[in-house]
Design an enzyme around this catalytic site. Structure first.
Site, PDB file in Angstrom:
ATOM      1  CB  SER A  98       4.294  -0.817  10.830  1.00  0.00           C
ATOM      2  OG  SER A  98       3.004  -0.363  10.447  1.00  0.00           O
ATOM      3  CB  SER A  99       3.327   2.199   6.298  1.00  0.00           C
ATOM      4  OG  SER A  99       3.993   1.440   5.306  1.00  0.00           O
ATOM      5  CG  HIS A 151       7.014  -2.298   2.090  1.00  0.00           C
ATOM      6  ND1 HIS A 151       6.951  -1.208   2.926  1.00  0.00           N
ATOM      7  CD2 HIS A 151       5.778  -2.853   2.100  1.00  0.00           C
ATOM      8  CE1 HIS A 151       5.724  -1.096   3.408  1.00  0.00           C
ATOM      9  NE2 HIS A 151       4.993  -2.076   2.933  1.00  0.00           N
ATOM     10  CE  LYS A 193       4.122  -5.038  10.075  1.00  0.00           C
ATOM     11  NZ  LYS A 193       2.770  -4.650  10.604  1.00  0.00           N
ATOM     12  CG  ASP A 194       0.403  -7.501   7.616  1.00  0.00           C
ATOM     13  OD1 ASP A 194      -0.214  -6.897   8.507  1.00  0.00           O
ATOM     14  OD2 ASP A 194       1.210  -6.943   6.854  1.00  0.00           O
ATOM     15  CD  GLN A 242      -2.046  -8.982   4.004  1.00  0.00           C
ATOM     16  OE1 GLN A 242      -2.747  -7.973   4.088  1.00  0.00           O
ATOM     17  NE2 GLN A 242      -0.754  -8.924   3.711  1.00  0.00           N
ATOM     18  CG  MET A 248      -2.029  -1.075   1.081  1.00  0.00           C
ATOM     19  SD  MET A 248      -3.563  -0.707   1.968  1.00  0.00           S
ATOM     20  CE  MET A 248      -2.966  -0.524   3.627  1.00  0.00           C
ATOM     21  N   GLY A 249       2.129   1.089  -0.396  1.00  0.00           N
ATOM     22  CA  GLY A 249       3.024   2.237  -0.465  1.00  0.00           C
ATOM     23  C   GLY A 249       3.652   2.561   0.875  1.00  0.00           C
ATOM     24  CB  ALA A 250       4.078   4.443   3.356  1.00  0.00           C
TER      25      ALA A 250
END
Length: 323
Positions: free
Chosen positions: A203-204, A51, A167-168, A171, A44-46
């Site tokens: 985390s973002s 990432h 981490k997720d 998900q 989702m960016g950031a």
């Protein structure tokens, strides 16, 4: 194929192709794709080093001649009423540099109108009962929105392999279940959590934290490590280090839960306080609580709010006899 839409800011910087529209992405995939050697990292960016670790893992897996696509899309279907959709950080220029430096070939950064041209989709992928537990209970509809966009982006990017962060954890479990149940022709790879030097999982949303809130937020990782180490001591082994990239064997689910909860209870008295959502020791296959007699892989997961920021974290363990 459409012309390059983003170029190097400085001589010598790594390069990446940016596409905003599906026809341009289709042309790029047809031009560059290597059968059996295409990977995607959905974000989702950031972008941060967590990432980047996914992108590096994808590049290592497909090799120099393979293709790595990164998607950057803040998916409105994943945000409920009162959540941080409007303030979620959007940093595309910085994201392009992170993606390029980590080894991506393509960044697909569509608008919501591009992904959902008719508005919110009338048909969605449902997460079922697995999506109603823990994160799903705290964020109703979140996992349906996540699976819907993951399914759509898998179709659009057509990868052989997709990389997701551990981490997720819930998900990741749901994506694996969707791919298996709906016969998506893609391999799902989990990549270990990346932490900052003080143990906080990257985390973002960390950028939302004030200095005092960050101090409180460190209780999440401290609780996880305390639970892990209590389980190790019950197994007759010494405390582990701060890394959990390899599954660590623990002997006592009760000791794990008790030690982790003690840290979280203490953090509830800090200023600002940690407001616990859940602490759970679960089977990663279905996110049901493991029994004291459980043997096999388990995930110790925690979610809490510090100030206005909600954070999640987890570590992977192995309960019972050595594998």
């Amino acid at each position: 194929m459409s012309p390059k839409l983003w170029t190097k800011a400085l001589p010598g910087e790594p390069d990446v192709e940016l596409f905003r529209h599906r026809p341009d992405l289709d042309a790029a995939l047809a031009h560059f794709a290597v059968p059996g050697r295409t990977a995607v990292v959905m974000t989702m960016g950031a972008l941060h080093d967590g990432h980047a670790s996914l992108i590096r893992a994808a590049r290592a897996r497909v090799g120099a001649k393979g293709m790595v696509t990164v998607t950057v899309f803040v998916n409105p279907l994943q945000f409920g009423a009162g959540e941080d959709l409007d303030r979620y950080p959007r940093t595309l220029e910085a994201d392009l540099r992170v993606a390029a430096e980590a080894g991506a070939d393509i960044v697909f950064a569509p608008t919501a109108e591009e992904v959902y041209p008719g508005g919110e989709p009338g048909v969605r992928i449902t997460a079922g009962t697995l999506g109603e537990r823990y994160e799903g209970a705290s964020r109703p509809g979140h996992f349906d929105g996540m699976l819907t966009v993951v399914g759509k982006l898998l179709h659009l990017t057509r990868p052989d392999i997709a990389f997701f962060g551990e981490k997720d954890a819930q998900q990741l479990s749901l994506v694996r279940r969707m791919v298996r149940d709906l016969n998506f022709p893609v391999e799902i790879v989990g990549v270990p959590t990346v932490r900052e030097g003080d143990g906080l999982a990257l985390s973002s949303r960390n950028r939302y934290l004030t200095a005092q809130e960050r101090d409180t937020a460190l209780a999440l990782s401290r609780a996880l490590f305390a639970g892990r180490d209590a389980g190790l001591l019950a197994a007759g082994e010494g405390p582990a280090g701060s890394e959990e990239h390899e599954l660590i064997r623990v002997a006592s689910p009760a000791a794990v839960r008790s030690a982790a909860r003690t840290v979280l209870d203490e953090a509830a008295g800090l200023e600002p306080p940690l407001v616990l959502d859940y602490l759970a020791l679960v089977d990663p296959a279905d996110f049901t609580e493991v029994s004291d007699g459980h043997t096999g892989e388990a995930v110790l997961a925690v979610a809490a709010k510090v100030g206005a920021t909600r954070l999640i974290d987890n570590i992977r363990l192995w309960i019972g006899a050595a594998r």
